[in-house]
Motif scaffolding. Structure first.
Motif, PDB file in Angstrom:
ATOM      1  N   ARG A  32      29.349  41.781  41.709  1.00  0.00           N
ATOM      2  CA  ARG A  32      29.295  43.164  41.231  1.00  0.00           C
ATOM      3  C   ARG A  32      30.741  43.611  41.042  1.00  0.00           C
ATOM      4  O   ARG A  32      31.517  43.664  41.983  1.00  0.00           O
ATOM      5  CB  ARG A  32      28.563  44.063  42.222  1.00  0.00           C
ATOM      6  CG  ARG A  32      28.469  45.522  41.742  1.00  0.00           C
ATOM      7  CD  ARG A  32      27.421  46.300  42.501  1.00  0.00           C
ATOM      8  NE  ARG A  32      26.082  45.807  42.202  1.00  0.00           N
ATOM      9  CZ  ARG A  32      25.372  46.125  41.123  1.00  0.00           C
ATOM     10  NH1 ARG A  32      25.907  46.930  40.210  1.00  0.00           N
ATOM     11  NH2 ARG A  32      24.167  45.643  40.932  1.00  0.00           N
ATOM     12  N   VAL A  33      31.090  43.922  39.817  1.00  0.00           N
ATOM     13  CA  VAL A  33      32.483  44.157  39.449  1.00  0.00           C
ATOM     14  C   VAL A  33      32.965  45.499  40.002  1.00  0.00           C
ATOM     15  O   VAL A  33      32.291  46.523  39.882  1.00  0.00           O
ATOM     16  CB  VAL A  33      32.657  44.104  37.924  1.00  0.00           C
ATOM     17  CG1 VAL A  33      34.125  44.290  37.543  1.00  0.00           C
ATOM     18  CG2 VAL A  33      32.132  42.776  37.368  1.00  0.00           C
ATOM     19  N   ALA A  34      34.157  45.473  40.592  1.00  0.00           N
ATOM     20  CA  ALA A  34      34.782  46.696  41.113  1.00  0.00           C
ATOM     21  C   ALA A  34      35.921  47.177  40.214  1.00  0.00           C
ATOM     22  O   ALA A  34      36.143  48.386  40.073  1.00  0.00           O
ATOM     23  CB  ALA A  34      35.317  46.456  42.521  1.00  0.00           C
ATOM     24  N   GLY A  66      35.588  41.780  42.432  1.00  0.00           N
ATOM     25  CA  GLY A  66      34.351  42.417  42.859  1.00  0.00           C
ATOM     26  C   GLY A  66      33.803  41.734  44.098  1.00  0.00           C
ATOM     27  O   GLY A  66      34.464  40.862  44.683  1.00  0.00           O
ATOM     28  N   ARG A  67      32.615  42.158  44.476  1.00  0.00           N
ATOM     29  CA  ARG A  67      31.985  41.601  45.676  1.00  0.00           C
ATOM     30  C   ARG A  67      30.756  40.780  45.305  1.00  0.00           C
ATOM     31  O   ARG A  67      29.970  41.171  44.437  1.00  0.00           O
ATOM     32  CB  ARG A  67      31.613  42.717  46.647  1.00  0.00           C
ATOM     33  CG  ARG A  67      32.841  43.421  47.217  1.00  0.00           C
ATOM     34  CD  ARG A  67      32.512  44.353  48.372  1.00  0.00           C
ATOM     35  NE  ARG A  67      33.732  44.982  48.885  1.00  0.00           N
ATOM     36  CZ  ARG A  67      34.543  44.441  49.783  1.00  0.00           C
ATOM     37  NH1 ARG A  67      34.245  43.240  50.280  1.00  0.00           N
ATOM     38  NH2 ARG A  67      35.626  45.074  50.197  1.00  0.00           N
ATOM     39  N   ARG A  83      34.820  39.863  48.905  1.00  0.00           N
ATOM     40  CA  ARG A  83      35.545  40.336  47.723  1.00  0.00           C
ATOM     41  C   ARG A  83      36.329  39.171  47.125  1.00  0.00           C
ATOM     42  O   ARG A  83      37.151  38.546  47.797  1.00  0.00           O
ATOM     43  CB  ARG A  83      36.488  41.479  48.097  1.00  0.00           C
ATOM     44  CG  ARG A  83      37.024  42.241  46.884  1.00  0.00           C
ATOM     45  CD  ARG A  83      37.814  43.458  47.323  1.00  0.00           C
ATOM     46  NE  ARG A  83      39.052  43.077  47.992  1.00  0.00           N
ATOM     47  CZ  ARG A  83      40.257  43.582  47.710  1.00  0.00           C
ATOM     48  NH1 ARG A  83      40.387  44.494  46.765  1.00  0.00           N
ATOM     49  NH2 ARG A  83      41.325  43.200  48.375  1.00  0.00           N
ATOM     50  N   TRP A 113      34.735  40.316  32.165  1.00  0.00           N
ATOM     51  CA  TRP A 113      34.539  41.238  33.284  1.00  0.00           C
ATOM     52  C   TRP A 113      34.174  42.665  32.906  1.00  0.00           C
ATOM     53  O   TRP A 113      33.948  43.488  33.799  1.00  0.00           O
ATOM     54  CB  TRP A 113      35.826  41.277  34.126  1.00  0.00           C
ATOM     55  CG  TRP A 113      36.064  40.027  34.903  1.00  0.00           C
ATOM     56  CD1 TRP A 113      36.654  38.890  34.460  1.00  0.00           C
ATOM     57  CD2 TRP A 113      35.727  39.793  36.274  1.00  0.00           C
ATOM     58  NE1 TRP A 113      36.713  37.953  35.479  1.00  0.00           N
ATOM     59  CE2 TRP A 113      36.151  38.491  36.596  1.00  0.00           C
ATOM     60  CE3 TRP A 113      35.129  40.570  37.276  1.00  0.00           C
ATOM     61  CZ2 TRP A 113      35.995  37.929  37.860  1.00  0.00           C
ATOM     62  CZ3 TRP A 113      34.971  40.020  38.536  1.00  0.00           C
ATOM     63  CH2 TRP A 113      35.390  38.719  38.817  1.00  0.00           C
ATOM     64  N   ARG A 116      28.901  45.307  34.406  1.00  0.00           N
ATOM     65  CA  ARG A 116      28.640  45.680  35.801  1.00  0.00           C
ATOM     66  C   ARG A 116      28.564  44.463  36.718  1.00  0.00           C
ATOM     67  O   ARG A 116      28.899  44.558  37.910  1.00  0.00           O
ATOM     68  CB  ARG A 116      27.330  46.479  35.900  1.00  0.00           C
ATOM     69  CG  ARG A 116      27.350  47.807  35.167  1.00  0.00           C
ATOM     70  CD  ARG A 116      28.255  48.791  35.862  1.00  0.00           C
ATOM     71  NE  ARG A 116      28.284  50.084  35.164  1.00  0.00           N
ATOM     72  CZ  ARG A 116      28.997  51.128  35.557  1.00  0.00           C
ATOM     73  NH1 ARG A 116      29.753  51.041  36.641  1.00  0.00           N
ATOM     74  NH2 ARG A 116      28.974  52.254  34.880  1.00  0.00           N
ATOM     75  N   GLN A 117      28.125  43.324  36.176  1.00  0.00           N
ATOM     76  CA  GLN A 117      28.018  42.100  36.971  1.00  0.00           C
ATOM     77  C   GLN A 117      28.500  40.920  36.139  1.00  0.00           C
ATOM     78  O   GLN A 117      28.435  40.936  34.910  1.00  0.00           O
ATOM     79  CB  GLN A 117      26.568  41.859  37.402  1.00  0.00           C
ATOM     80  CG  GLN A 117      26.016  42.903  38.369  1.00  0.00           C
ATOM     81  CD  GLN A 117      24.522  42.739  38.582  1.00  0.00           C
ATOM     82  OE1 GLN A 117      23.759  42.668  37.617  1.00  0.00           O
ATOM     83  NE2 GLN A 117      24.096  42.677  39.833  1.00  0.00           N
ATOM     84  N   ASP A 134      41.436  47.258  44.894  1.00  0.00           N
ATOM     85  CA  ASP A 134      40.739  46.595  43.798  1.00  0.00           C
ATOM     86  C   ASP A 134      41.572  46.586  42.515  1.00  0.00           C
ATOM     87  O   ASP A 134      41.612  45.575  41.799  1.00  0.00           O
ATOM     88  CB  ASP A 134      39.395  47.287  43.534  1.00  0.00           C
ATOM     89  CG  ASP A 134      38.378  47.044  44.641  1.00  0.00           C
ATOM     90  OD1 ASP A 134      38.488  46.005  45.327  1.00  0.00           O
ATOM     91  OD2 ASP A 134      37.475  47.886  44.801  1.00  0.00           O
ATOM     92  N   SER A 138      42.795  43.076  40.721  1.00  0.00           N
ATOM     93  CA  SER A 138      42.237  42.702  39.422  1.00  0.00           C
ATOM     94  C   SER A 138      43.290  42.210  38.437  1.00  0.00           C
ATOM     95  O   SER A 138      42.954  41.607  37.418  1.00  0.00           O
ATOM     96  CB  SER A 138      41.486  43.891  38.813  1.00  0.00           C
ATOM     97  OG  SER A 138      42.376  44.858  38.275  1.00  0.00           O
TER      98      SER A 138
END
Length: 336
Positions: A32-34, A66-67, A83, A113, A116-117, A134, A138
């Motif tokens: 899940r992208v942060a 992300g996580r 993460r 990226w 959302r995922q 984050d 990135s």
């Protein structure tokens, strides 16, 4: 799943779309992208300037963090909630580069990226440094690793001199790493207001190329006539000839970017032979290189310079912002 897709060869073709929720297969993880950051490559792809032959559509952006929120069958060594950052060239795990690795790059041809995922092989991720937020984390996989790989290829000893260009993300990470390694850094900028800032980051001297268009002469004045031992070239184009003139005997030049162009007309061979110059083509590195780079970032507590921040909804604006080149640091999209 909420995402952006580049559907054509201009920024107007970047569309927000709804895609099926991705599911990890064997050996894969879903993240899940942060946050995701923007490279010049992303802008060049979105404007048709670079690799127009890549099949469309694809999800842009090569850098992100992300996580993990789902594990595929057989994945070991990672847990839900960890993460992680992704390795840009997903199949380049170790050893020297192979041309076949181009097909495994995120943000074109593979989906990147700005969604959302994202699903990645577990063999193509690394844990993000815990001390970085984050946004900063990135920025590391592409521009950060490229700067690190350039310095590794040049293998300059402490005290050697290196020239970096401007305030883009590759140049800034090269400056930060070089200063941390005890190198003598000369920077360039076309913005007089950024010169003091570059000095505060550790540059011993800064050349305003608008005031001193003869770069080679300016560099030689600052180095007692001998030139610099290393150059990180992110500009390309005709100025490459000036870089040859700024290089010391046996110097190393890492060719990284093409902010101006990929075309050089003039006497290349003569200076290279006369001063025994070493020219290196550099684009990121392997997963093992990424891990070594992250270890150095962690030990030296290097915090990448983050530029403008955008929301997910502003994804197209984030990519377009590269053309403005006004703000120091790398544009980052922050997901909510």
């Amino acid at each position: 799943m909420d995402a952006f897709q580049l559907q054509g060869h201009d920024l107007d073709s970047l569309r927000r779309v709804e895609l099926p929720e991705p599911r990890p297969g064997p050996g894969e993880v879903r993240i899940r992208v942060a946050a995701a950051s923007v490279n010049y490559r992303d802008y060049a792809l979105a404007t048709g300037r670079y690799q127009p032959e890549l099949p469309r559509p694809f999800v842009p952006l090569s850098d992100g963090v992300g996580r993990i929120d789902a594990l595929g069958e057989g994945v070991e060594g990672y847990a839900l909630g960890e993460r992680v950052i992704g390795h840009y060239t997903t199949k380049w795990i170790d050893g020297p580069f192979q041309s076949a690795n181009h097909a495994s790059k995120l943000g074109g041809p593979l989906d990147g990226w700005l969604a959302r995922q994202i699903v990645l092989p577990a063999s193509a991720i690394a844990r993000a440094p815990e001390f970085l937020d984050d946004a900063a984390a990135s920025t590391l996989p592409v521009s950060g690793l490229t700067a690190w790989a350039a310095l590794q290829r040049m293998a300059l000893p402490a005290g050697a001199s290196v020239l970096v260009q401007g305030t883009g993300s590759v140049s800034l990470m090269a400056l930060q790493l070089a200063v941390a390694r005890g190198l003598d850094v000369i920077a360039t900028t076309g913005d007089a207001g950024k010169a003091d800032w570059l000095r505060s980051m550790g540059a011993r001297a800064v050349i305003d190329y608008k005031q001193r268009p003869d770069l080679s002469a300016a560099v030689r004045e600052l180095t007692g006539g001998r030139g610099v031992d290393g150059i990180v070239d992110v500009v390309g184009g005709p100025q490459f000839l000036d870089l040859l003139g700024a290089a010391a005997d046996n110097a190393h030049i890492a060719v990284i970017g093409f902010l101006h162009s990929m075309q050089v007309d003039g006497n290349l061979i003569g200076p290279i032979m006369a001063r025994q110059l070493n020219i290196h083509g550099v684009s990121v590195g392997s997963l093992r290189d990424l891990q070594a780079f992250l270890a150095e970032v962690d030990v030296r507590r290097i915090v990448p310079i983050v530029g403008a921040r955008f929301s997910f909804e502003q994804g197209a604006r984030a990519i377009a912002s590269i053309a403005q080149q006004r703000q120091v640091g790398k544009p980052v999209v922050i997901f909510d």
